[in-house]
Design an enzyme around this catalytic site. Structure first.
Site, short mmCIF file in Angstrom:
data_model
loop_
_atom_site.label_atom_id
_atom_site.label_comp_id
_atom_site.label_asym_id
_atom_site.label_seq_id
_atom_site.Cartn_x
_atom_site.Cartn_y
_atom_site.Cartn_z
CG ASP A 9 -1.77 -1.23 1.35
OD1 ASP A 9 -2.46 -1.59 0.38
OD2 ASP A 9 -1.71 -1.87 2.42
CG HIS B 196 -1.17 -1.79 -7.93
ND1 HIS B 196 -0.23 -2.37 -8.75
CD2 HIS B 196 -0.90 -2.24 -6.69
CE1 HIS B 196 0.58 -3.14 -8.02
NE2 HIS B 196 0.18 -3.07 -6.77
#
Length: 432
Positions: free
Chosen positions: A14, A42
């Site tokens: 992340d 993503h």
């Protein structure tokens, strides 16, 4: 001569890899996924429009880029079709620009069922998987019983293999976990319907990559998750099921390690983690809550809130070791705007009193570890959307410089917002 660059997470995932991959794809011909599956989320924001890609490489939003899914990726046909449909509905040409390795292991409904059943049985001791069948699919690969993309095109042999595997899984699901079995015929019909769609996209990805290298074009390898979640080098057993580190590029695509010219590690200006497992600098106070709020720290795939903490130079040093990182991209610097002081973890104090500067390997070795902090002044100025280094407050520059000193690698790219234009490229990985 073309350059080959790997982009990977240097923390617990992340970190903002998707945006940086998208930013740099204007320089490349190929973008390659080499590990993980549709557990990766993503997030890209381009001209204010948000796109979340889970399986298809982030380069798909650039018309001139061909996207490759390497053999190290576990492929869910169902997830692939869903993501393709979402992109095609927006007018993006996926089918002519996506190539899939015939050696990709398949994720099928019984993998998902097993993932859910195991996590439910573990209760409070659960790993914290995304529940998408990633781990069970990798297990089948290692146990040499898994079905691969190439198997889809011999329907008779596929059906025989599927029946044997499903007998194995359903026995466990029904008799041990006491849940419903997975239906053979429905699984078969669904996957064959998808096989006919993807047949034209299946290719020898390894050969494509080596041809590209000979032609002198730029290649970008897009990592998923983060270094500290690597199956071998992460906080085991609270890890993912693939090699998220630079070594995964070679094994997950067939592109040898000597062909990589630059490894870009992505780091947040602080740390986050989703799910269970050690997190030495985790904050349980108002500061942690404020970072989470300002950083919008919720998983792109799961929606789960992320745990937040101060920057951990000890863990990142380990990432530098494992990945041979050439330079960093620091994201979310703007989230730290307005804090009176900031802390950086420079070492760990072990339960026996020993001071260490590199992170332990196994999760059990993190128990009782205390962070040793260095405190730095914060800044009140706004860094959001700043695109010139000289316009950053001195305290922010000092913070970045101190992190560079502690981890021994320069910050080559700075991100100050979610859009691709809200970025400073201080040293271009493709020109380094």
């Amino acid at each position: 001569m073309g350059k080959s660059v790997a982009i990977l997470g240097a923390q617990w995932g992340d970190e903002g890899k998707g945006k940086i991959v998208d930013l740099l794809t204007d320089r490349v011909k190929y973008v390659v996924r080499y590990q993980g599956g549709h557990n990766a989320g993503h997030t890209l924001i381009i001209n204010g429009e948000k796109t979340v890609l889970r399986l298809i490489p982030s380069g798909i939003l650039r018309d001139n880029v061909t996207c490759l899914i390497g053999n190290g990726v576990v492929l869910s046909p169902e997830a692939l079709m869903k993501e393709m449909g979402e992109l095609e509905a927006r007018g993006i040409n996926v089918r002519d620009r996506l190539k899939i390795s015939e050696a990709c292991p398949l994720i099928l409904p019984y993998h998902v069922a097993m993932d859910h059943a195991r996590e439910a049985a573990l209760g409070k001791n659960k790993i914290g998987t995304t529940g998408r069948g990633i781990g069970p699919a990798y297990e089948d690969k290692v146990a040499r019983r898994g079905l691969r993309v190439s198997d889809l095109f011999d329907k008779e042999a596929f059906a025989e293999k599927l029946k044997d595997i499903l007998d194995y899984y359903n026995f466990q699901l029904v008799h041990y976990y006491k849940v419903e079995p997975v239906d053979f015929q429905k699984t078969l019909d669904d996957v064959f319907a998808i096989a006919d769609v993807i047949k034209g996209m299946v290719a020898d990805v390894t050969t494509l990559l080596h041809q590209a290298r000979k032609e002198g074009v730029n290649i970008l390898f897009e990592g998923a998750q983060g270094t500290m979640l690597d199956i071998d080098h992460g906080t085991y057993p609270f890890v993912t099921s693939s090699n998220t580190t630079a070594g995964g590029v070679a094994t997950g695509s067939g592109f040898g390690p000597r062909n990589l010219d630059y490894v870009l590690g992505i780091i947040k200006a602080y740390c986050t983690r989703v799910g269970s497992g050690p997190f030495t600098t985790e904050l349980f106070d108002e500061v942690g809550a404020e970072i989470a709020r300002k950083g919008n720290e919720f998983g792109a795939v799961t929606g789960r809130p992320r745990r937040c903490g101060w920057f951990d130079a000890v863990a990142v040093r380990r990432a530098v070791q494992i990945n041979s990182i050439s330079g960093f991209c620091m994201t979310k610097l703007d989230v730290l705007d307005g804090f009176e002081e900031l802390k950086i973890c420079t070492a760990y104090k072990m339960p026996n009193g020993e001071i260490v500067e590199y992170a332990p390997m196994a999760a059990k070795d993190w128990e009782g570890v205390e962070p040793i902090y260095e405190t730095m002044p914060g800044w009140s100025e706004n860094t959001f959307r700043v695109t010139k280094r000289e316009e950053l407050p001195q305290a922010a520059l000092d913070y970045i410089k101190r992190i560079e000193e502690l981890v021994g690698v320069p910050v080559d790219i700075l991100s100050t917002g979610p859009d691709r234009v809200e970025t400073m490229i201080l040293r271009d990985p493709f020109a380094a």
